[in-house]
Write a protein that holds these residues in place. Structure first.
Motif, short mmCIF file in Angstrom:
data_model
loop_
_atom_site.label_atom_id
_atom_site.label_comp_id
_atom_site.label_asym_id
_atom_site.label_seq_id
_atom_site.Cartn_x
_atom_site.Cartn_y
_atom_site.Cartn_z
N GLY A 52 -11.04 29.30 13.61
CA GLY A 52 -12.07 30.26 14.02
C GLY A 52 -11.83 31.64 13.46
N ASP B 35 -14.11 30.31 19.14
CA ASP B 35 -14.91 29.21 18.59
C ASP B 35 -16.35 29.64 18.29
N SER B 36 -16.82 30.72 18.92
CA SER B 36 -18.22 31.13 18.75
C SER B 36 -18.44 32.17 17.66
N GLU C 148 -13.33 21.64 13.46
CA GLU C 148 -13.98 22.31 14.58
C GLU C 148 -15.23 23.04 14.08
N ARG D 131 -8.99 25.38 16.42
CA ARG D 131 -9.91 26.32 17.09
C ARG D 131 -9.55 27.77 16.78
N SER E 236 -19.02 25.88 19.03
CA SER E 236 -18.51 25.94 17.67
C SER E 236 -19.12 24.88 16.76
N THR F 116 -20.46 31.02 14.64
CA THR F 116 -21.80 30.52 15.01
C THR F 116 -22.71 31.69 15.34
N LYS G 126 -23.76 24.63 16.15
CA LYS G 126 -23.76 25.07 14.74
C LYS G 126 -24.33 23.99 13.83
N HIS H 294 -15.54 25.16 11.62
CA HIS H 294 -15.36 26.53 11.13
C HIS H 294 -15.35 26.50 9.61
#
Ligand code: DMJ
Length: 646
Positions: A275, A230-231, A622, A271, A596, A234, A600, A624
């Motif tokens: 992602g 999820d990161s 999410e 996710r 996420s 970001t 962001k 993305h």
């Protein structure tokens, strides 16, 4: 020259009789056939095999039926036999099926649960300068491809389809110094959240900041590293490259997709699939593409139902068995779950050049179009067996929310060509306006819930995403309604802001009500919590982009201050149990969507509009970012699904 016949030697030469020679040749040809055939049984890594066979392997054909996994997964199933009592992935023996259906489903709770680029090189430089590692799409990473056909999608071609560089001229920096300070503050929050996750919970799904350990949970079927996946985007857009590289390395070396657990199809899709897709599109790292295609295949068996409407829970192992949630009435599937697959699945078809993903989601749309809708509304529960509604509960918050979001975003992501999605979205919005939009005595606009014709004057935090959604859709409805939609979006966003300002912590509750004298406040103890959710901030971000009214940045800053004061703890960020109490009690969970989405959207709010411009990017639910698919540029006709009207 004359050859003399030697005694004892046959006329056929080599001293063999004709029959002996025939037998010998037969033996020799048998031996050659055997040796060549044996090549097929050698492991893929054996060089000899690669020399002889690499160019001749063709993937098995894929049919339009709900049996994709059989075609796609045969080799793996042979390696890992299906447990006794079950048949191949195509089906489950009757007893196993019953067993599966009777099994207690995992106790997972739903989140009620251009002008063209200034030359292609500018774009390429942008991406490469941010990558700063050995990566990138141009490199031949065939060894990473894991048996997935990755030969035909061209990342280079894709980059030239974007109207603007994804990271903007100055990576999204603005000319306003105070605003830039705020932006840097959000970046610092991300680094703090990430560093603590890395320190205490690396590889787990979420950080538990009070106990300083990690949480795995049972939402992702044994998949790990949800906070990492999820990161990725970001970290990348914030320019936190050391952290991004750590995340990338973990995905490459430690993301194990061979899990055998029971997962939420929806959560894994938004996710993990979302992602990995956005990480690929932003960075061009082939490894992300291989991983996401491998994962995408594992989700296909969920669609093996009489209607093709997927069930909510899927076994990620070779059985591919799926279940409905135990709490969903009469084995139904949830609108916000099966209705929140479209964006990711269309991109899976783009990258794999396999239309099956698009076909699956187009079929969902077809079922939804056929079925009668009470007052034009979409109830939240549908039977995947009969294709009928199971209950008449309608909500723009939990259970319904992202279905509506994905209708308008499907239209936008199709470069505004998906007219069916557009029609469905505006029809749904009209029904929502006619039946659910309400005004409070003091003039706050809110979205009530509908229970078989009776209104429940409650709005969930989750429903607050709708300000942004109605805003981004305003341009594409009837021209005379543009301002009307922008006003509605602004009013809903204002109401959601009120739900924050009316609390002691300046953070909003999980649900707020408009009855018994309440206005935008929670009346039940069980609705008072805040779990670092993004929806209100998400609407601030979209409304800022659409109007540039400075109040949205101010409201976003209020949220930053409230998060810092109430949710920041020594080792990360935590949700709180009661937004109305200043002496907060923490829930010990740093949700992956905080990294996420919440951070962001805050970062984008304080960035220039050219960071992930909305002309080119659509955010999945999410947050993305997925690129707009431009016809005649990125899209390959073979990957398009049939439209509903066909
Ligand atoms: C996120 O996982 C997604 O936004 C989902 O659609 C709804 N809930 C959470 C965040 O609140």
């Amino acid at each position: 020259m004359v050859f003399r016949k030697l005694p004892g030697v046959s006329a056929s030469g080599m001293g063999l009789r004709l029959s002996q020679k025939f037998v010998f040749l037969l033996f020799l040809s048998g031996l050659v056939t055997l040796c060549f055939g044996a090549l097929f049984f050698l492991p893929d890594s054996v060089r000899l095999k690669r020399i002889f066979l690499s160019k001749t392997e063709t993937p098995p054909p894929v049919t339009m039926e709900n049996d994709a996994r059989d075609h796609l997964k045969k080799p793996r199933e042979q390696e890992h036999p299906v447990p006794r009592g079950m048949t191949s992935a195509k089906g489950v023996t009757t007893s196993a099926k019953l067993k599966g259906l009777n099994r207690k489903p995992p106790s997972v709770s739903h989140e009620a649960t251009e002008g063209r680029l200034a030359g292609g090189n500018a774009q390429e430089d942008m991406i490469l300068s941010r990558s700063r590692t050995e990566s990138a799409s141009e490199r031949d990473t065939s060894s990473d491809r894991g048996g997935v056909n990755t030969d035909t999608f061209s990342y280079q071609k894709f980059k030239h389809c974007l109207l603007k560089p994804p990271l903007g001229g100055d990576s999204g920096g603005t000319s306003d110094p105070q605003n830039n300070e705020r932006r840097d503050k959000v970046k610092e929050m991300m680094k703090f959240a990430w560093d603590n996750y890395k320190r205490y919970a690396w590889g787990k799904n979420e950080l538990r900041p009070l106990t300083k350990d990690g949480h795995i949970g049972n939402m992702f079927g044994g998949l790990k590293g949800a906070s990492i996946i999820d990161s990725l985007d970001t970290l990348y857009i914030m320019g936190l490259m050391e952290e991004y590289n750590d995340a990338k390395e973990w995905v490459q070396t430690s993301l194990d997709l061979n899990s055998n657990g029971e997962a939420s199809l929806f959560e894994v899709n938004i996710r993990y699939v979302g992602g990995l897709l956005s990480a690929y599109y932003l960075t061009g790292e082939e490894m992300f593409k291989s991983k996401v295609l491998e994962l995408g295949e594992k989700l296909l068996p969920a669609f093996n139902t009489p209607t093709g409407i997927p069930r909510g829970v899927i076994n990620l192992g070779s059985s591919g068995t799926s279940w409905s949630w135990g709490w969903a009435s009469a084995g139904s599937s949830i609108l916000a779950e099966f209705g929140t697959l479209h964006l990711e699945f269309v991109h899976l078809s783009e990258l794999s050049r396999n239309p099956i993903y698009t076909e699956k989601v187009m079929n969902i749309r077809k079922v939804l179009n056929k079925i009668e809708k009470p007052h034009g509304l979409y109830p939240n529960f549908l039977s995947p067996v009969s294709g009928n509604w199971v209950q008449h509960h309608v909500s723009i918050g939990g259970l319904g929310d992202s279905f509506y979001e994905y209708l308008i975003k499907s239209f936008l992501m199709s470069d505004k060509t998906d007219d069916d999605a557009k029609k469905m979205y505006y029809n749904a919005l009209e029904a929502i306006e006619a039946n659910l939009v309400q005004k409070s005595p003091s003039g706050l606009t809110y979205l009530a819930e509908w229970r078989g014709g009776i209104l429940d004057h409650k709005m969930g935090h989750l429903a607050c995403f709708s300000g942004g959604m109605i805003g981004i859709g305003a341009d594409d409805g009837a021209a005379e309604k543009r301002q009307h939609y922008l006003d509605l979006a602004a009013e809903i966003t204002h109401t959601c802001h009120e739900s924050y300002t009316r609390s002691a912590t300046k953070l909003g509750p999980e649900a707020f009500r408009f009855d018994s004298g309440a206005e935008a406040t929670a009346t039940r103890l069980s609705d008072r919590y805040y779990i670092l959710r993004p929806e209100v901030i998400e609407s601030y971000m979209y409304m800022w982009r659409l109007t540039h009214d400075p109040k949205y940045r101010e409201w976003g800053w209020e949220a930053v201050e409230a998060l810092e004061q109430n949710c920041r703890v020594e080792s990360g960020f935590s949700g709180i149990r009661d937004v109305y109490t200043e002496s907060v009690s923490h829930d010990n969970m740093q949700q992956s969507f905080f990294l996420s989405e919440t951070l962001k959207y805050l970062y984008l709010l304080f960035s220039d509009d050219d960071l992930l411009p909305l002309e080119d990017w659509v955010f999945n639910t999410e947050a993305h970012p997925l690129p707009v698919i431009r016809k005649g540029c990125l899209q390959d006709e073979a990957t398009q699904g049939k439209t509903v009207s066909e």
